[in-house]
Design a protein around this motif. Structure first.
Motif, PDB file in Angstrom:
ATOM      1  N   UNK A  55       0.820  -1.413  -0.036  1.00  0.00           N
ATOM      2  CA  UNK A  55       0.129   0.181   0.236  1.00  0.00           C
ATOM      3  C   UNK A  55       0.811   1.231   0.200  1.00  0.00           C
ATOM      4  N   UNK A  56       2.235   0.993   0.490  1.00  0.00           N
ATOM      5  CA  UNK A  56       2.911   2.349   0.566  1.00  0.00           C
ATOM      6  C   UNK A  56       3.603   2.698  -0.698  1.00  0.00           C
ATOM      7  N   UNK A  57       3.701   1.717  -1.757  1.00  0.00           N
ATOM      8  CA  UNK A  57       4.091   2.018  -3.118  1.00  0.00           C
ATOM      9  C   UNK A  57       3.571   2.915  -3.823  1.00  0.00           C
ATOM     10  N   UNK A  58       4.446   3.804  -4.130  1.00  0.00           N
ATOM     11  CA  UNK A  58       3.917   5.267  -4.651  1.00  0.00           C
ATOM     12  C   UNK A  58       3.636   6.246  -3.920  1.00  0.00           C
ATOM     13  N   UNK A  59       3.854   5.903  -2.579  1.00  0.00           N
ATOM     14  CA  UNK A  59       3.480   6.690  -1.629  1.00  0.00           C
ATOM     15  C   UNK A  59       5.059   6.866  -0.675  1.00  0.00           C
ATOM     16  N   UNK A  60       6.062   7.366  -1.100  1.00  0.00           N
ATOM     17  CA  UNK A  60       7.229   7.381  -0.599  1.00  0.00           C
ATOM     18  C   UNK A  60       8.324   6.136  -0.806  1.00  0.00           C
ATOM     19  N   UNK A  61       7.570   5.319  -1.190  1.00  0.00           N
ATOM     20  CA  UNK A  61       8.336   3.813  -1.493  1.00  0.00           C
ATOM     21  C   UNK A  61       8.243   3.618  -3.021  1.00  0.00           C
ATOM     22  N   UNK A  62       9.359   3.210  -3.489  1.00  0.00           N
ATOM     23  CA  UNK A  62       9.461   2.864  -5.085  1.00  0.00           C
ATOM     24  C   UNK A  62       9.549   1.478  -5.104  1.00  0.00           C
ATOM     25  N   UNK A  63       9.750   0.553  -4.287  1.00  0.00           N
ATOM     26  CA  UNK A  63       9.593  -0.838  -4.381  1.00  0.00           C
ATOM     27  C   UNK A  63       9.472  -1.549  -3.076  1.00  0.00           C
ATOM     28  N   UNK A  64       9.085  -2.772  -3.342  1.00  0.00           N
ATOM     29  CA  UNK A  64       8.988  -3.633  -1.974  1.00  0.00           C
ATOM     30  C   UNK A  64       9.255  -5.002  -2.403  1.00  0.00           C
ATOM     31  N   UNK A  65      10.036  -5.958  -1.757  1.00  0.00           N
ATOM     32  CA  UNK A  65      10.255  -7.150  -1.941  1.00  0.00           C
ATOM     33  C   UNK A  65      10.140  -7.942  -0.670  1.00  0.00           C
ATOM     34  N   UNK A  66       9.185  -8.920  -0.548  1.00  0.00           N
ATOM     35  CA  UNK A  66       8.905  -9.662   0.564  1.00  0.00           C
ATOM     36  C   UNK A  66       9.054 -10.990   0.370  1.00  0.00           C
ATOM     37  N   UNK A  67       9.633 -11.606   1.506  1.00  0.00           N
ATOM     38  CA  UNK A  67       9.994 -13.210   1.323  1.00  0.00           C
ATOM     39  C   UNK A  67       9.739 -13.620   2.919  1.00  0.00           C
ATOM     40  N   UNK A  68       8.664 -14.335   2.902  1.00  0.00           N
ATOM     41  CA  UNK A  68       8.272 -14.716   4.285  1.00  0.00           C
ATOM     42  C   UNK A  68       8.354 -13.541   5.307  1.00  0.00           C
ATOM     43  N   UNK A  69       8.775 -13.369   6.508  1.00  0.00           N
ATOM     44  CA  UNK A  69       8.937 -12.340   7.285  1.00  0.00           C
ATOM     45  C   UNK A  69      10.183 -11.634   7.283  1.00  0.00           C
ATOM     46  N   UNK A  70      10.241 -11.082   5.938  1.00  0.00           N
ATOM     47  CA  UNK A  70      11.663 -10.208   5.663  1.00  0.00           C
ATOM     48  C   UNK A  70      11.379  -9.517   4.190  1.00  0.00           C
ATOM     49  N   UNK A  71      11.764  -8.142   4.452  1.00  0.00           N
ATOM     50  CA  UNK A  71      11.219  -7.329   3.261  1.00  0.00           C
ATOM     51  C   UNK A  71      12.558  -6.153   3.282  1.00  0.00           C
ATOM     52  N   UNK A  72      12.581  -6.002   1.855  1.00  0.00           N
ATOM     53  CA  UNK A  72      13.553  -4.864   1.449  1.00  0.00           C
ATOM     54  C   UNK A  72      12.326  -3.751   0.959  1.00  0.00           C
ATOM     55  N   UNK A  73      12.684  -2.463   1.619  1.00  0.00           N
ATOM     56  CA  UNK A  73      11.597  -1.448   1.026  1.00  0.00           C
ATOM     57  C   UNK A  73      12.707  -0.249   0.489  1.00  0.00           C
ATOM     58  N   UNK A  74      12.339   0.029  -0.627  1.00  0.00           N
ATOM     59  CA  UNK A  74      13.145   1.058  -1.180  1.00  0.00           C
ATOM     60  C   UNK A  74      12.406   2.408  -1.241  1.00  0.00           C
ATOM     61  N   UNK A  75      13.308   3.445  -0.636  1.00  0.00           N
ATOM     62  CA  UNK A  75      12.465   4.570  -0.112  1.00  0.00           C
ATOM     63  C   UNK A  75      12.656   5.552  -1.386  1.00  0.00           C
ATOM     64  N   UNK A  76      11.812   6.168  -1.887  1.00  0.00           N
ATOM     65  CA  UNK A  76      11.757   7.256  -2.571  1.00  0.00           C
ATOM     66  C   UNK A  76      12.881   8.475  -2.322  1.00  0.00           C
ATOM     67  N   UNK A  77      13.678   8.631  -2.933  1.00  0.00           N
ATOM     68  CA  UNK A  77      14.904   9.700  -2.573  1.00  0.00           C
ATOM     69  C   UNK A  77      14.265  11.125  -2.233  1.00  0.00           C
ATOM     70  N   UNK A  78      13.366  11.462  -2.786  1.00  0.00           N
ATOM     71  CA  UNK A  78      12.546  12.792  -2.486  1.00  0.00           C
ATOM     72  C   UNK A  78      12.020  12.729  -0.910  1.00  0.00           C
ATOM     73  N   UNK A  79      12.249  11.675  -0.406  1.00  0.00           N
ATOM     74  CA  UNK A  79      11.293  11.314   0.910  1.00  0.00           C
ATOM     75  C   UNK A  79      12.573  11.242   2.175  1.00  0.00           C
ATOM     76  N   UNK A  80      13.866  11.136   1.533  1.00  0.00           N
ATOM     77  CA  UNK A  80      15.003  11.116   2.381  1.00  0.00           C
ATOM     78  C   UNK A  80      15.861   9.866   2.141  1.00  0.00           C
ATOM     79  N   UNK A  81      16.781   9.763   2.850  1.00  0.00           N
ATOM     80  CA  UNK A  81      17.754   8.621   2.520  1.00  0.00           C
ATOM     81  C   UNK A  81      17.207   7.233   3.497  1.00  0.00           C
ATOM     82  N   UNK A  82      17.864   6.199   3.189  1.00  0.00           N
ATOM     83  CA  UNK A  82      17.404   5.177   4.175  1.00  0.00           C
ATOM     84  C   UNK A  82      17.800   5.384   5.652  1.00  0.00           C
ATOM     85  N   UNK A  83      19.060   6.052   5.629  1.00  0.00           N
ATOM     86  CA  UNK A  83      19.412   6.352   6.772  1.00  0.00           C
ATOM     87  C   UNK A  83      18.516   7.357   7.720  1.00  0.00           C
TER      88      UNK A  83
END
Ligand SMILES: *Cc1c(COP(=O)(O)O)cnc(C)c1O
Length: 405
Positions: free
Chosen positions: A330-358
């Protein structure tokens, strides 16, 4: 820094800064207690832990059953070295071999040691069984890999911050793009002893290979008499909803490299697990570790394997992971550019316009959630498998908030 800390926290961080080597850049929180999916800092503030020490805490902080196993063993016997037998190691090896469907277990301590052990075993197998010419054995590895921090391992990393400036690097590794089975087939020649892969690349940002990749790698390895080594140190032991990430494709590698959660979040415990025709090549005196297979670690490991054998944690990871995937999508397109999920493990790519991952991790920290950035724009989410769905929902709400969505 977008996060202000109070006096006690500041003092403790300053103390660390004075005498601690700067090989990490931790978030500004000083944790002093942990229970389940929650930790408490020195100020008494609570945080939901969505990193789980990079999946070393799959069973949560201070899991009562694991703590009891450790405490009981602590009072009896902690270390013998492998110069003698101890009364815990056999039970651990038996349980782990059974869980893995393999004959033999070689216990070590850290993940990097398991990887180094896998490399040694593969080379020894290459010379003694396959008949590769002396010192000619090669191992195929993937771009974007993370297998630990020893000099040999960083030598075949392609991440400049892990690798650059620590040479000379050990030869004998051949790189291929991750997720491309044809590239592996093309890279194999008569000197290839093994293919070493993460079934899902954790440190790279929870990179999931295309469906069928692991099956294709398995077939290519079998056809070419090459060992398939699966580094399941982060992906294994329940994280993705199965005991091993290879199980997702019904694939059985020749060697499993295990670590992190194997130590129950209490101590370092790693292992190489393989059948006798592979791991049996190692002879007395050729490999070892003073602490490897110590009775304290073995007692913890027995309990961890028992818990995994019940299947309960794998089921939780599957159900909670499906829940998390819906929320994150649901966050894709709202500050998130991509999501990868396997089981209870996720990589969430943050839109650089909203800040760095850090920056996102720091803002999450201020709202009571621990996450960790990787490779600039990605947030890695790997909660303890004991977390509740309502807690996950709350954490995603906090993420939505810090993204300004
Ligand atoms: C963490 C990790 C390692 C290294 O484990 P350490 O215990 O930190 O040495 C190796 N491989 C993978 C896939 C990992 O995630």
């Amino acid at each position: 820094m977008s996060f202000s800390v109070d006096a006690a926290t500041e003092r403790i961080i300053a103390e660390e800064d004075a005498h601690l080597a700067h090989n990490y850049h931790p978030l500004p929180v000083v944790i002093s207690r942990g229970e389940g999916a929650w930790v408490t800092d020195v100020e008494g503030k609570r945080y939901l832990d969505l990193l789980s020490a990079y999946s070393a805490l799959n069973f949560g902080h201070s899991h009562p059953a694991i703590v009891v196993a450790a405490r009981e063993q602590l009072d009896r016997l902690t270390l013998t070295s492998r110069a003698y037998h101890n009364d815990q190691l056999g039970a651990f090896a038996t349980a782990l071999a059974e869980l893995s469907g393999k004959d033999l277990v070689l216990p070590m301590n850290t993940g990097a040691e398991a990887v180094e052990t896998g490399i040694k075993v593969a080379r020894a197998w290459g010379y003694r069984v396959k008949g590769i010419a002396p010192d000619a054995a090669t191992i195929v590895v993937a771009n974007g890999n993370f297998h630990g921090r020893t000099t040999t391992i960083v030598g075949f990393s392609d991440d400049p911050s892990a690798r650059d400036g620590f040479g000379p690097y050990a030869p004998g590794f051949v790189h291929v793009p991750y997720g491309d089975a044809a590239a592996i087939a093309a890279a194999i020649d008569e000197n290839t002893a093994a293919v070493l892969l993460e079934p899902i690349q954790g440190e790279a940002g929870v990179v999931i290979p295309p469906e069928g990749y692991l099956r294709a790698v398995r077939e290519i390895c079998t056809e070419n008499n090459v060992l398939f080594i699966a580094d399941e140190i982060q992906s294994g032991l329940g994280r993705v909803g199965t005991t091993f990430a290879c199980d997702r494709e019904g694939v059985v590698p020749d060697l499993y490299l295990l670590g992190k959660a194997l130590g129950g979040g209490i101590l370092p415990l790693s292992a190489v697990v393989a059948d006798r025709d592979v791991l049996g090549v190692i002879q007395p005196g050729e490999h070892g570790s003073t602490f490897g297979g110590n009775p304290l670690a073995a007692a913890v490991g027995v309990r961890v394997v028992e818990m995994l054998a019940s299947g309960e944690f794998q089921k939780r990871a599957t159900a909670l992971g499906e829940h998390l995937a819906v929320k994150l999508d649901e966050l894709v397109g709202h500050g998130v550019t991509g999501v990868r999920v396997a089981g209870l493990w996720a990589g969430v790519d943050i839109d650089p316009a909203r800040g760095t991952g850090r920056e996102i991790a720091e803002r999450m920290l201020a709202r009571g959630v621990l996450v960790k950035d990787t490779h600039g724009q990605t947030i890695r989410i790997a909660p303890p498998l004991v977390i509740r769905a309502t807690e996950l929902d709350w954490a995603v709400e906090q993420l939505k908030h810090v993204l300004g969505a």
